[in-house]
Design a protein around this motif. Structure first.
Motif, PDB file in Angstrom:
ATOM      1  N   SER A 171      42.030 -10.285   3.862  1.00 56.04           N
ATOM      2  CA  SER A 171      40.860  -9.783   3.143  1.00 56.04           C
ATOM      3  C   SER A 171      39.829  -9.258   4.138  1.00 56.04           C
ATOM      4  O   SER A 171      39.813  -9.660   5.299  1.00 56.04           O
ATOM      5  N   CYS A 173      35.672  -7.244   4.595  1.00 58.97           N
ATOM      6  CA  CYS A 173      34.423  -6.695   4.075  1.00 58.97           C
ATOM      7  C   CYS A 173      33.952  -5.634   5.061  1.00 58.97           C
ATOM      8  O   CYS A 173      33.926  -5.873   6.270  1.00 58.97           O
ATOM      9  N   LEU A 185      38.355   1.587   5.541  1.00 60.18           N
ATOM     10  CA  LEU A 185      38.934   1.211   4.238  1.00 60.18           C
ATOM     11  C   LEU A 185      40.314   1.855   4.052  1.00 60.18           C
ATOM     12  O   LEU A 185      41.271   1.183   3.660  1.00 60.18           O
ATOM     13  N   ALA A 188      42.734   0.077   6.182  1.00 59.28           N
ATOM     14  CA  ALA A 188      43.016  -1.281   5.700  1.00 59.28           C
ATOM     15  C   ALA A 188      43.908  -1.251   4.466  1.00 59.28           C
ATOM     16  O   ALA A 188      44.770  -2.113   4.292  1.00 59.28           O
ATOM     17  N   LYS A 189      43.730  -0.251   3.609  1.00 60.44           N
ATOM     18  CA  LYS A 189      44.531  -0.163   2.390  1.00 60.44           C
ATOM     19  C   LYS A 189      46.026   0.001   2.692  1.00 60.44           C
ATOM     20  O   LYS A 189      46.871  -0.318   1.869  1.00 60.44           O
ATOM     21  N   PRO A 193      45.574  -5.075   1.395  1.00 62.44           N
ATOM     22  CA  PRO A 193      44.699  -6.248   1.521  1.00 62.44           C
ATOM     23  C   PRO A 193      44.561  -6.985   0.190  1.00 62.44           C
ATOM     24  O   PRO A 193      44.649  -6.368  -0.874  1.00 62.44           O
ATOM     25  N   ALA A 196      39.291  -6.138  -0.719  1.00 66.59           N
ATOM     26  CA  ALA A 196      38.533  -5.206   0.138  1.00 66.59           C
ATOM     27  C   ALA A 196      37.163  -4.992  -0.489  1.00 66.59           C
ATOM     28  O   ALA A 196      37.048  -4.492  -1.609  1.00 66.59           O
ATOM     29  N   ALA A 217      38.617   0.166  -3.005  1.00 68.58           N
ATOM     30  CA  ALA A 217      37.814  -1.041  -2.770  1.00 68.58           C
ATOM     31  C   ALA A 217      37.833  -1.877  -4.043  1.00 68.58           C
ATOM     32  O   ALA A 217      37.714  -1.343  -5.138  1.00 68.58           O
TER      33      ALA A 217
END
Ligand code: ZN
Ligand code: ZN
Length: 357
Positions: A171, A173, A185, A188-189, A193, A196, A217
């Motif tokens: 996870s 932020c 983002l 990370a996607k 995750p 997010a 997100a």
């Protein structure tokens, strides 16, 4: 050749005529099709003395760009006239790393202690002279606009996959939905995750936070309306997240550390505005913060640019269609309107402004 340079007065920028660049040995002349205006260019615009504004040294300005190979200098292999390309402005050899210091010998030229120039570029012009070993062929499915946004995406990719060591299902932020926050983002996607979260201000609602939603997100936190630490803790049942990425240029270390779970990592990416040598420390940590860091084994990591390996990986991801950078481009302006572009790029209604020569 029309080109954007720092204004004679030292403040701001201007569009001037520069001589057509020479195709020196090892260099390629690229007819630029799109050039991105980056946060560090804005530092140049507002205050040319920013210590991190490597791009301030460039003439013409600009380190994000894509285009078509126009001429190939001697000694350049693997590129032909007509190739569609983008480039890594921090490619190992571009900045003149020494090759013999400890960092260079360890294979980490970014850490070279004798490097004389960090950043290459000159993309805000009709033609740019770029070292052949910094160039990457754009996959056919990738537009010039996306090509010009590879550089900021590489920052996000490196932050998530290399510096944070982010793993599938973890996870995160992201503090700040600017171009870099959104690139974090997107990167990370790729790791599916479990959660997010992106924080921002009311002014970021459109288009930045809308784009964060579109990019997947799970939650948006408006820090003017709610306490981000409380919200993150609520959403994680009091555990916190695995990683916090600061992408604002405001070192919210206390806030970030307070959101992390055991062994969590805070990654600081944004460059603060340069206010001169201030005697006041920018980051204040309380004893409680420090103890929190120790007892919960948190880490506080700085991040800047990317390695060559990031670019190789990014090109594979783009070719595979794993990520679409196009929605990041919210503004397109002709090169002659660079001044206007810089003004727009400093506002929150802009994500990425591109100059189109
Ligand atoms: Zn950049
Ligand atoms: Zn070195």
């Amino acid at each position: 050749v029309r080109a954007v340079v720092r204004a004679q007065s030292g403040k701001g920028i201007e569009v001037v005529d520069e001589p057509y660049p020479e195709a020196r040995t090892g260099y390629v002349i690229v007819r630029i099709k799109a050039a991105g205006i980056c946060g560090t260019d804005l530092h140049t615009y507002k205050n040319a003395n920013h210590p991190q504004s490597q791009s301030a040294l460039l003439r013409p300005l600009g380190h994000e760009g894509s285009g078509i190979v126009e001429e190939v200098g001697k000694g350049v292999e693997g590129f032909d006239v007509g190739n569609r390309v983008t480039f890594n402005p921090y490619a190992s050899r571009v900045g003149g790393f020494c090759g013999v210091c400890e960092s260079c010998l360890r294979g980490e030229p970014l850490g070279c202690t004798k490097r004389h120039l960090m950043c290459a570029g000159g993309t805000m012009a009709e033609y740019a002279s770029i070292r052949g070993d910094a160039l990457y062929r754009l996959p056919d499915n990738i537009s010039f606009e996306e090509g010009a946004m590879c550089e900021p995406f590489a920052v996000g990719l490196s932050a998530v996959h290399e510096v944070a060591g982010f793993r599938t299902g973890q996870s995160l932020c992201i503090l700040g939905p600017g171009p870099i926050g959104l690139c974090v983002l997107l990167a990370a996607k790729l790791m599916s995750p479990s959660l997010a979260i992106v924080t921002g201000l009311s002014a970021d609602k459109s288009p930045r936070l809308e784009l964060a939603r579109r990019f997947g997100a799970d939650a948006i936190v408006n820090v003017e309306e709610e306490d981000p630490v409380e919200r993150v803790m609520e959403m994680t049942k009091g555990n916190g997240v695995d990683a916090v990425f600061e992408a604002i240029g405001v070192p919210l270390v206390h806030q970030g550390l307070s959101m992390l779970k055991f062994r969590g990592r805070f990654i600081g990416i944004g460059h603060p505005m340069w206010a001169g040598e201030s005697e006041q420390p920018l980051i204040r940590l309380t004893v409680a913060d420090y103890l929190n860091m120790q007892h919960r084994r948190l880490s506080l990591t700085g991040h800047w640019v990317y390695d060559t390996s990031t670019w190789v990986k990014m090109m594979d991801l783009l070719k595979a269609g794993a990520v679409d950078l196009t929605p990041l481009a919210t503004h397109r302006l002709p090169l002659n309107d660079a001044e206007k572009g810089f003004r727009i790029a400093s506002r929150s209604e802009c994500v990425k402004a591109l100059l189109i020569p």
